[in-house]
Write a protein that holds these residues in place. Structure first.
Motif, PDB file in Angstrom:
ATOM      1  N   UNK A 197      29.341  84.170  76.252  1.00  0.00           N
ATOM      2  CA  UNK A 197      30.180  85.197  76.692  1.00  0.00           C
ATOM      3  C   UNK A 197      31.514  84.964  76.628  1.00  0.00           C
ATOM      4  N   UNK A 198      31.810  83.583  76.913  1.00  0.00           N
ATOM      5  CA  UNK A 198      33.081  82.955  77.004  1.00  0.00           C
ATOM      6  C   UNK A 198      33.515  81.990  75.905  1.00  0.00           C
ATOM      7  N   UNK A 199      32.598  82.003  74.641  1.00  0.00           N
ATOM      8  CA  UNK A 199      33.097  81.378  73.369  1.00  0.00           C
ATOM      9  C   UNK A 199      32.426  80.048  73.586  1.00  0.00           C
ATOM     10  N   UNK A 200      31.693  79.679  74.535  1.00  0.00           N
ATOM     11  CA  UNK A 200      31.073  78.227  74.257  1.00  0.00           C
ATOM     12  C   UNK A 200      29.524  78.269  74.332  1.00  0.00           C
ATOM     13  N   UNK A 201      29.026  77.636  73.109  1.00  0.00           N
ATOM     14  CA  UNK A 201      27.591  77.757  72.880  1.00  0.00           C
ATOM     15  C   UNK A 201      27.239  76.278  72.918  1.00  0.00           C
ATOM     16  N   UNK A 202      26.425  75.853  74.125  1.00  0.00           N
ATOM     17  CA  UNK A 202      26.048  74.339  74.286  1.00  0.00           C
ATOM     18  C   UNK A 202      24.913  74.101  73.240  1.00  0.00           C
ATOM     19  N   UNK A 203      24.170  74.858  72.672  1.00  0.00           N
ATOM     20  CA  UNK A 203      23.079  74.809  71.769  1.00  0.00           C
ATOM     21  C   UNK A 203      23.936  74.460  70.447  1.00  0.00           C
ATOM     22  N   UNK A 204      25.179  75.015  69.963  1.00  0.00           N
ATOM     23  CA  UNK A 204      25.536  74.634  68.514  1.00  0.00           C
ATOM     24  C   UNK A 204      26.948  73.761  69.024  1.00  0.00           C
ATOM     25  N   UNK A 205      27.287  73.762  70.002  1.00  0.00           N
ATOM     26  CA  UNK A 205      28.504  72.937  70.356  1.00  0.00           C
ATOM     27  C   UNK A 205      29.618  73.625  70.240  1.00  0.00           C
ATOM     28  N   UNK A 206      29.901  75.060  69.748  1.00  0.00           N
ATOM     29  CA  UNK A 206      30.925  75.855  69.595  1.00  0.00           C
ATOM     30  C   UNK A 206      31.564  75.940  70.675  1.00  0.00           C
ATOM     31  N   UNK A 207      33.102  75.614  70.602  1.00  0.00           N
ATOM     32  CA  UNK A 207      33.813  75.783  71.889  1.00  0.00           C
ATOM     33  C   UNK A 207      33.651  74.712  72.975  1.00  0.00           C
ATOM     34  N   UNK A 208      32.772  73.964  72.841  1.00  0.00           N
ATOM     35  CA  UNK A 208      32.573  72.894  73.991  1.00  0.00           C
ATOM     36  C   UNK A 208      33.844  71.958  74.153  1.00  0.00           C
ATOM     37  N   UNK A 209      34.417  71.474  72.979  1.00  0.00           N
ATOM     38  CA  UNK A 209      35.560  70.542  73.299  1.00  0.00           C
ATOM     39  C   UNK A 209      36.624  71.122  73.982  1.00  0.00           C
ATOM     40  N   UNK A 210      36.879  72.367  73.568  1.00  0.00           N
ATOM     41  CA  UNK A 210      38.161  73.198  74.302  1.00  0.00           C
ATOM     42  C   UNK A 210      37.787  73.269  75.716  1.00  0.00           C
TER      43      UNK A 210
END
Length: 246
Positions: A33-46
Motif C-alpha cells: 500500500x506504500x509502494x513496496x512489494x518485497x515479493x517482487x522487490x518493487x520499491x525496496x531500494x528506495x
C-alpha cells in the motif's frame, strides 16, 4: 535512527511503527500500500535508503507448501537490497518452537526464513513469539461446527499482539542479537482449555470436545509451543485481555 518496517501496516507492524516513533525514531512503514512489494522487490531500494535497521514482518499468504518459496524469495530480495543500502541490522519475527515441527509446511518455511537470515550478510536478530491472543478465534473456527469445537490438548502459551510488537520494537532499537529472543505470555493452557475459556467469555454455548487429531496444532507434540526458561514473559494475561475486549 531510521528504521524501515516491512509489513508496517499490519497487525504487528502498525504497532511497532507507533512504538518506534514514540521513542523518537524515524519508523517508516513499508508495504504494497506504500509502494513496496518485497515479493517482487518493487520499491525496496528506495524504501531502505538511509535506513540503519530493517524489520521484516511480512508473512506468506498461505500456510501450505507454497510458503517456503515465498520466504525464500522475499528474504533473498530483502538481504540483497539491505546490503546495497548499508543497513546494519535486520530483524524478523518468528515462532517459538518453529524448528521442532518439521511435519508442517509453514513451520518448515519459517525455519527456512531464519536460516537465510542467519547465513546472510547483515547482522541480525530473531524474535520468536508464541501464538497471538488475536488468532485464538480463528484457531477455534478451523475445527468447529454449529454445536461443537474440536481441539487438541496441546499446551500453548499465547500472548497479546501488543506485547509482541513491544518485543520486536525493543530488539529493533538495540544492537543486533546475532541470535534469538523468545517471548511468551504469562500463562500456559491446554488448547482445549483455552477454547472453553474463550467460548465462556463470549457467551458462546458450543461445547469444546478434546480431539488430539483436530487442526494444525494436533501435530505439535510435547511442549514445543512453550517458551523455555530464557524467554521474556509478557505482562498481559489472556483472561484480562478477554475481559477488556468484552
Amino acid at each position: 535512527m531510521k528504521i524501515a518496517v516491512l509489513g508496517g501496516t499490519g497487525l504487528i507492524g502498525s504497532q511497532v511503527v507507533k512504538i518506534l516513533q514514540a521513542a523518537g525514531h524515524e519508523a517508516v512503514p513499508l508495504s504494497p500500500s506504500t509502494g513496496v512489494d518485497l515479493l517482487t522487490g518493487q520499491g525496496l531500494s528506495d524504501g531502505l535508503a538511509g535506513a540503519e535497521v530493517v524489520v521484516n514482518l511480512t508473512n506468506s499468504p498461505t500456510f501450505d507448501e507454497a510458503s517456503p518459496a515465498f520466504f525464500q524469495t522475499t528474504m533473498d530480495n530483502l538481504l540483497a537490497a539491505a546490503a546495497r543500502a548499508g543497513v546494519g541490522h535486520a530483524v524478523i519475527l518468528s515462532i517459538v518452537g518453529v524448528d521442532q515441527v518439521p511435519d508442517l509446511d509453514y513451520y518448515r518455511a519459517k525455519t527456512l526464513q531464519e536460516g537465510i537470515l542467519t547465513a546472510g550478510p547483515i547482522p541480525y536478530s530473531i524474535v520468536r513469539a508464541t501464538q497471538f491472543f488475536e488468532f485464538v478465534e480463528a484457531i477455534l473456527s478451523w475445527t468447529a461446527d454449529d454445536t461443537t469445537v474440536r481441539l487438541p490438548s496441546t499446551p500453548v502459551q499465547p500472548m497479546a499482539a501488543a506485547d509482541v510488537a513491544q518485543a520486536v520494537a525493543e530488539v529493533s532499537m538495540g544492537a543486533p542479537l546475532r541470535g534469538i529472543r523468545n517471548v511468551a505470555g504469562p500463562d500456559v493452557f491446554a488448547l482445549d482449555e483455552l477454547g472453553r475459556i474463550t467460548l465462556e467469555a463470549r457467551g458462546d454455548q458450543r461445547t469444546v470436545t478434546t480431539d488430539n487429531t483436530a487442526g494444525m496444532f494436533a501435530a505439535m507434540s510435547g511442549d514445543v509451543l512453550i517458551a523455555g526458561d530464557d524467554a521474556v514473559i509478557a505482562p498481559t494475561a489472556y483472561r484480562e485481555w478477554l475481559a477488556r475486549r468484552a
